[in-house]
Design a protein around this motif. Structure first.
Motif, PDB file in Angstrom:
ATOM      1  N   GLN A 257       6.021  15.974 -32.824  1.00 45.42           N
ATOM      2  CA  GLN A 257       4.954  15.117 -32.305  1.00 45.42           C
ATOM      3  C   GLN A 257       4.426  15.691 -31.002  1.00 45.42           C
ATOM      4  O   GLN A 257       3.220  15.698 -30.767  1.00 45.42           O
ATOM      5  CB  GLN A 257       5.468  13.692 -32.095  1.00 45.42           C
ATOM      6  CG  GLN A 257       4.387  12.733 -31.633  1.00 45.42           C
ATOM      7  CD  GLN A 257       4.921  11.331 -31.400  1.00 45.42           C
ATOM      8  OE1 GLN A 257       6.118  11.109 -31.361  1.00 45.42           O
ATOM      9  NE2 GLN A 257       4.029  10.393 -31.229  1.00 45.42           N
ATOM     10  N   HIS A 258       5.324  16.181 -30.154  1.00 41.74           N
ATOM     11  CA  HIS A 258       4.909  16.766 -28.877  1.00 41.74           C
ATOM     12  C   HIS A 258       4.029  17.994 -29.111  1.00 41.74           C
ATOM     13  O   HIS A 258       3.028  18.185 -28.437  1.00 41.74           O
ATOM     14  CB  HIS A 258       6.132  17.144 -28.036  1.00 41.74           C
ATOM     15  CG  HIS A 258       5.792  17.842 -26.761  1.00 41.74           C
ATOM     16  ND1 HIS A 258       5.189  17.204 -25.716  1.00 41.74           N
ATOM     17  CD2 HIS A 258       5.951  19.134 -26.384  1.00 41.74           C
ATOM     18  CE1 HIS A 258       4.993  18.069 -24.735  1.00 41.74           C
ATOM     19  NE2 HIS A 258       5.458  19.246 -25.118  1.00 41.74           N
ATOM     20  N   ASN A 259       4.413  18.827 -30.071  1.00 44.44           N
ATOM     21  CA  ASN A 259       3.646  20.030 -30.370  1.00 44.44           C
ATOM     22  C   ASN A 259       2.297  19.697 -30.996  1.00 44.44           C
ATOM     23  O   ASN A 259       1.365  20.486 -30.897  1.00 44.44           O
ATOM     24  CB  ASN A 259       4.440  20.967 -31.274  1.00 44.44           C
ATOM     25  CG  ASN A 259       5.613  21.581 -30.552  1.00 44.44           C
ATOM     26  OD1 ASN A 259       5.618  21.674 -29.330  1.00 44.44           O
ATOM     27  ND2 ASN A 259       6.616  21.999 -31.304  1.00 44.44           N
ATOM     28  N   ALA A 260       2.176  18.541 -31.640  1.00 48.48           N
ATOM     29  CA  ALA A 260       0.923  18.156 -32.290  1.00 48.48           C
ATOM     30  C   ALA A 260      -0.086  17.592 -31.285  1.00 48.48           C
ATOM     31  O   ALA A 260      -1.273  17.570 -31.564  1.00 48.48           O
ATOM     32  CB  ALA A 260       1.196  17.120 -33.378  1.00 48.48           C
ATOM     33  N   LEU A 261       0.374  17.157 -30.129  1.00 43.91           N
ATOM     34  CA  LEU A 261      -0.518  16.589 -29.130  1.00 43.91           C
ATOM     35  C   LEU A 261      -1.382  17.683 -28.502  1.00 43.91           C
ATOM     36  O   LEU A 261      -0.946  18.820 -28.353  1.00 43.91           O
ATOM     37  CB  LEU A 261       0.290  15.891 -28.029  1.00 43.91           C
ATOM     38  CG  LEU A 261       1.103  14.674 -28.454  1.00 43.91           C
ATOM     39  CD1 LEU A 261       1.945  14.183 -27.288  1.00 43.91           C
ATOM     40  CD2 LEU A 261       0.201  13.571 -28.958  1.00 43.91           C
ATOM     41  N   PRO A 262      -2.614  17.334 -28.127  1.00 41.78           N
ATOM     42  CA  PRO A 262      -3.450  18.329 -27.457  1.00 41.78           C
ATOM     43  C   PRO A 262      -2.855  18.677 -26.089  1.00 41.78           C
ATOM     44  O   PRO A 262      -2.280  17.822 -25.418  1.00 41.78           O
ATOM     45  CB  PRO A 262      -4.803  17.630 -27.312  1.00 41.78           C
ATOM     46  CG  PRO A 262      -4.534  16.188 -27.478  1.00 41.78           C
ATOM     47  CD  PRO A 262      -3.280  16.064 -28.298  1.00 41.78           C
ATOM     48  N   ARG A 263      -2.967  19.927 -25.703  1.00 46.38           N
ATOM     49  CA  ARG A 263      -2.406  20.387 -24.430  1.00 46.38           C
ATOM     50  C   ARG A 263      -3.308  19.933 -23.290  1.00 46.38           C
ATOM     51  O   ARG A 263      -4.519  20.083 -23.347  1.00 46.38           O
ATOM     52  CB  ARG A 263      -2.280  21.892 -24.428  1.00 46.38           C
ATOM     53  CG  ARG A 263      -1.300  22.384 -25.492  1.00 46.38           C
ATOM     54  CD  ARG A 263      -1.121  23.852 -25.342  1.00 46.38           C
ATOM     55  NE  ARG A 263      -0.276  24.092 -24.191  1.00 46.38           N
ATOM     56  CZ  ARG A 263       0.890  24.709 -24.230  1.00 46.38           C
ATOM     57  NH1 ARG A 263       1.323  25.156 -25.367  1.00 46.38           N
ATOM     58  NH2 ARG A 263       1.593  24.899 -23.155  1.00 46.38           N
ATOM     59  N   LEU A 264      -2.666  19.416 -22.249  1.00 41.72           N
ATOM     60  CA  LEU A 264      -3.413  19.012 -21.065  1.00 41.72           C
ATOM     61  C   LEU A 264      -3.452  20.131 -20.037  1.00 41.72           C
ATOM     62  O   LEU A 264      -4.398  20.223 -19.258  1.00 41.72           O
ATOM     63  CB  LEU A 264      -2.769  17.773 -20.433  1.00 41.72           C
ATOM     64  CG  LEU A 264      -2.769  16.506 -21.288  1.00 41.72           C
ATOM     65  CD1 LEU A 264      -2.025  15.388 -20.584  1.00 41.72           C
ATOM     66  CD2 LEU A 264      -4.188  16.078 -21.619  1.00 41.72           C
TER      67      LEU A 264
ATOM     68  N   THR B  73      -2.790  24.377 -19.054  1.00 41.37           N
ATOM     69  CA  THR B  73      -2.686  25.734 -19.567  1.00 41.37           C
ATOM     70  C   THR B  73      -1.241  26.205 -19.378  1.00 41.37           C
ATOM     71  O   THR B  73      -0.494  25.612 -18.596  1.00 41.37           O
ATOM     72  CB  THR B  73      -3.630  26.680 -18.800  1.00 41.37           C
ATOM     73  OG1 THR B  73      -3.193  26.761 -17.444  1.00 41.37           O
ATOM     74  CG2 THR B  73      -5.071  26.201 -18.863  1.00 41.37           C
TER      75      THR B  73
END
Length: 58
Positions: free
Chosen positions: A7-14, A16
């Motif tokens: 789930q963490h990896n699927a979230l968009p990165r905030l 860089t």
């Protein structure tokens, strides 16, 4: 646990990767500062305890 990672990896990165590395370094430095602060607090308590013992034994 694996679900949380997925789930963490699927979230968009905030941030860089550079910002994440900088944040990790900042948190590491902050942890070091807090450890030093805790140690200095313990030393201060020991100093005050010794001072009070000296006053009471006089």
């Amino acid at each position: 646990m694996a679900d949380e990672i997925a789930q963490h990896n699927a979230l968009p990165r905030l941030l860089t990767p550079e910002q994440e590395a900088l944040l990790a370094l900042y948190i590491q430095n902050l942890d070091g500062y807090m450890a030093e602060l805790k140690a200095s607090d313990a030393i201060q308590v020991e100093i005050e305890t010794q001072h009070l013992k000296k006053i009471l034994s006089s």
